[in-house]
Design a protein around this motif. Structure first.
Motif, PDB file in Angstrom:
ATOM      1  N   ILE A   1      26.164  46.783   2.344  1.00  0.00           N
ATOM      2  CA  ILE A   1      25.394  46.622   0.841  1.00  0.00           C
ATOM      3  C   ILE A   1      25.345  47.867   0.082  1.00  0.00           C
ATOM      4  O   ILE A   1      25.589  49.149   0.376  1.00  0.00           O
ATOM      5  N   LEU A   2      25.709  48.050  -1.086  1.00  0.00           N
ATOM      6  CA  LEU A   2      25.621  49.123  -2.105  1.00  0.00           C
ATOM      7  C   LEU A   2      24.144  49.512  -2.558  1.00  0.00           C
ATOM      8  O   LEU A   2      24.077  50.242  -2.359  1.00  0.00           O
ATOM      9  N   LYS A   3      24.039  47.884  -3.358  1.00  0.00           N
ATOM     10  CA  LYS A   3      22.431  47.908  -3.602  1.00  0.00           C
ATOM     11  C   LYS A   3      22.518  46.459  -4.155  1.00  0.00           C
ATOM     12  O   LYS A   3      22.874  45.940  -3.630  1.00  0.00           O
ATOM     13  N   GLU A   4      21.243  46.702  -4.562  1.00  0.00           N
ATOM     14  CA  GLU A   4      20.610  45.252  -5.117  1.00  0.00           C
ATOM     15  C   GLU A   4      20.521  45.737  -6.745  1.00  0.00           C
ATOM     16  O   GLU A   4      19.922  46.333  -7.218  1.00  0.00           O
ATOM     17  N   VAL A   5      21.047  44.227  -7.561  1.00  0.00           N
ATOM     18  CA  VAL A   5      21.035  43.831  -9.347  1.00  0.00           C
ATOM     19  C   VAL A   5      19.817  42.988  -9.568  1.00  0.00           C
ATOM     20  O   VAL A   5      20.136  41.740  -8.640  1.00  0.00           O
TER      21      VAL A   5
END
Length: 147
Positions: free
Chosen positions: A68-72
């Motif tokens: 995972i990189l980020k939540e958007v």
């Protein structure tokens, strides 16, 4: 590369091979054997100009082992919602390859190929013939530009 279309007007489907790029890097460094590089082939992937990027169901992301990189916040047909962005998905199609972030499809669903990978890989939708085709890349004609 097999390109599939269905009889519904304007829908184009394709087959994608997706590889975990982080695994490839580890294999190149000799940390893991090549046989441990995670990859999948997805058939009947909808080419969707309404989608920004590559969109994958949670099961595909899990099989690839993407991080995972980020939540958007994302706009969907159901309104604004949360989604997770994962990194290091390398797509292969028409002998072209690129590494992209991918969005986890909220609530599952089928994979979608969005406009960012299409443009980066020089792919064009031919709606009349319901196929995806590569743009030229040769010494005399190329989709790549530096202006």
């Amino acid at each position: 590369m097999q390109i599939k279309s269905n009889n519904e007007m304007g829908k184009v489907f394709t087959t994608l091979r997706i590889v975990n790029r982080a695994d490839q890097i580890l294999a190149e460094a000799g940390v893991i054997p090549e046989a441990q590089i995670r990859s999948i082939t997805l058939e009947n992937v909808l080419v969707d100009t309404g989608a920004t990027t590559l969109c994958l169901p949670p099961e595909a992301i899990a099989k690839l082992g993407l991080k995972i990189l980020k939540e958007v916040d994302v706009a969907t047909a159901m309104g604004i919602g949360k989604a997770r962005i994962f990194r290091d998905a390398t797509l292969s199609i028409f002998g072209r390859e690129g590494t992209f972030e991918c969005l986890e499809l909220p609530g599952g669903g089928d994979a979608l190929l969005g406009v960012i990978p299409l443009e980066a890989l020089g792919l064009e939708i031919d709606l009349k013939n319901q196929v995806l085709k590569p743009l030229p890349i040769s010494p005399t004609e190329t989709y790549l530009t530096i202006l």
